[in-house]
Design a protein around this motif. Sequence first.
Motif, short mmCIF file in Angstrom:
data_model
loop_
_atom_site.label_atom_id
_atom_site.label_comp_id
_atom_site.label_asym_id
_atom_site.label_seq_id
_atom_site.Cartn_x
_atom_site.Cartn_y
_atom_site.Cartn_z
N ASP A 184 19.13 5.21 -38.45
CA ASP A 184 18.43 5.91 -37.48
C ASP A 184 19.17 5.49 -35.99
OD1 ASP A 184 17.17 7.97 -36.05
OD2 ASP A 184 15.09 6.82 -36.52
N GLU A 185 18.68 4.35 -35.88
CA GLU A 185 19.39 3.82 -34.51
C GLU A 185 20.72 3.96 -34.42
OE1 GLU A 185 18.29 -0.26 -34.44
OE2 GLU A 185 15.93 0.16 -34.97
N LEU A 186 21.31 3.99 -35.12
CA LEU A 186 22.82 4.21 -34.98
C LEU A 186 23.50 5.56 -35.18
CD1 LEU A 186 24.45 0.97 -37.05
CD2 LEU A 186 24.16 1.20 -34.71
N GLY A 187 22.57 6.57 -35.39
CA GLY A 187 22.80 7.84 -35.58
C GLY A 187 23.50 8.27 -36.71
N LEU A 188 23.43 7.38 -37.99
CA LEU A 188 24.15 7.74 -38.95
C LEU A 188 23.26 8.58 -39.99
CD1 LEU A 188 25.52 4.23 -40.17
CD2 LEU A 188 27.14 6.14 -39.60
N ARG A 238 30.22 6.34 -39.37
CA ARG A 238 29.81 7.45 -38.53
C ARG A 238 31.02 8.31 -38.32
NH1 ARG A 238 29.29 4.81 -34.20
NH2 ARG A 238 27.16 3.93 -34.39
N GLU A 239 32.19 8.03 -38.03
CA GLU A 239 33.40 8.83 -38.00
C GLU A 239 33.56 9.73 -39.45
OE1 GLU A 239 36.81 6.82 -36.96
OE2 GLU A 239 36.04 5.91 -35.20
N VAL A 240 33.52 8.90 -40.57
CA VAL A 240 33.58 9.73 -41.78
C VAL A 240 32.52 10.80 -41.97
CG1 VAL A 240 33.47 9.38 -44.27
CG2 VAL A 240 34.86 7.83 -43.02
N ILE A 268 31.74 -0.47 -50.10
CA ILE A 268 33.05 -0.80 -50.13
C ILE A 268 33.57 -1.56 -48.87
CG2 ILE A 268 33.66 1.47 -51.49
CD1 ILE A 268 34.93 2.56 -49.20
N GLY A 269 32.52 -1.88 -48.20
CA GLY A 269 32.74 -2.68 -46.85
C GLY A 269 33.16 -1.93 -45.53
N MET A 270 33.10 -0.65 -45.51
CA MET A 270 33.27 0.14 -44.32
C MET A 270 32.32 -0.39 -43.26
SD MET A 270 34.09 4.16 -43.79
CE MET A 270 35.54 4.22 -44.74
N PRO A 271 32.90 -0.58 -42.18
CA PRO A 271 32.10 -0.81 -40.89
C PRO A 271 31.23 0.42 -40.48
CG PRO A 271 34.42 -1.48 -40.47
CD PRO A 271 34.64 -0.72 -41.76
N LEU A 272 30.20 0.16 -39.95
CA LEU A 272 29.25 1.21 -39.51
C LEU A 272 29.67 2.10 -38.63
CD1 LEU A 272 25.96 -0.68 -39.39
CD2 LEU A 272 26.35 1.01 -41.22
N ALA A 274 17.11 -0.63 -43.73
CA ALA A 274 18.40 0.03 -43.75
C ALA A 274 18.32 1.33 -42.98
CB ALA A 274 19.16 0.04 -45.12
N LEU A 275 17.50 2.05 -43.52
CA LEU A 275 17.20 3.47 -42.92
C LEU A 275 16.70 3.39 -41.49
CD1 LEU A 275 15.06 4.91 -45.90
CD2 LEU A 275 17.45 5.71 -45.33
#
Length: 409
Positions: free
Chosen positions: A24-28, A68-70, A60-64, A19-20
């Motif tokens: 990382d790949e998604l910039g999160l 990122r926006e949050v 809580i099921g929030m999309p990735l 998951a990490l």
Amino acid sequence: MERLTIGAFARATRLSPKALRLYDELGLLPPARVDPETGYRYYAPEQRERARLVAWLRRIGMPLARIREVCAQEPRAAAGEVRAYWAQVEAETAARRDLVTLLIDHLAGKDHDNMTHSDHDSHSSHSSHGGHEGDDGHGGSPREAAPGPRTPLTLRHAALTDPGRVRGSNQDAVHAGPRLLAVADGYGSGGARAAAAAIEALLPLEAGPQPPRELLGVLDEALARAAHAVRTAQSPHGPHAPNGPNGAGGKPGGGTPGEEAGTTLTALLFTGARQALIHIGDTRALLLRAGELSQLTHDHTLVQSLVDQGRLDPAEAATHPQRAVLERALGVGDGVPDVRLHDAEPGDRYLLCSDGLSSVVPQEEIRRVLLTAAGPERTALELIALANRAGGPDNVSCVVADVLADSDD
């Protein structure tokens, strides 16, 4: 400064190394340092709070993409974003809950049809320019349903539409019958044809009672017919001839020649004491019960979406310059109507209306008329008059129905 290996950081945050790597790949959650020779990832201890936030949002099921926006916002704005997301989840869950109830009835084979019909309530209206009332009696103010077994129900109904004071033509269509109530608000150069075609495709639902075990399939077929009919009506060579000069339907584009046509649709199918509510767009279904007015539908508009997300104050929605922009419409793209269930009670008064009413007449005024006007036709006439006195900037349509115990008929 001390750095944690990906394994140590995973144990500290209860996230897997896999998951990490994804985050990382998604910039999160990029690591604090990546060894240029080995590619090993190292994390700073203070990154644990960010990692926990990501984990909670995933839980809580929030999309990735939304996570990122949050994560990119300051705490107060991030809290508002989470609140808006959860409001959306609750709305979608409510819609799915109704479908689950419908599916349970379907599988259990519950066949209860408490609608009865007499000569006076078998008439219907399907028109873009007029209406007819099923009975001229007094609908009365809603009253509480008596406890006990389900009482057979009947409807008194009226459907009226008016071009308003500004539009050169009427792109609305309405219907009121013993089982089906519907209003559609077309837009684009073929909007009148689209609205009429959508309602015409639903008329077979009037044929007779729909057993719960068949209701899901019947609704799917009806909605598929309606969407196909609207797409066919978009063509100038389709089966429906143009209904007067093209006019703006109060929706995007305003009827420019060659513009893609579509329609909103809100319909109630009575199957005994339970109704199926079909809805797409910004036409509305309202219920007056025991003096309280509630909105049964949720607008599929850009402005309503902004309100749901907490990005626009509800008080600003009524005057927003893009308040008529639809996010979903029938026969356009992959827009799918909401289907929900609702229980009817003797004394209920229903209103289906186009935004030519709801956008210019305050809801409290609508409630006053629904509460005091005598009979469905008088109610519809008074509501249309209110919209026209407010300037009548758009076509305005009202379908009003009173639910009566069969013994009151």
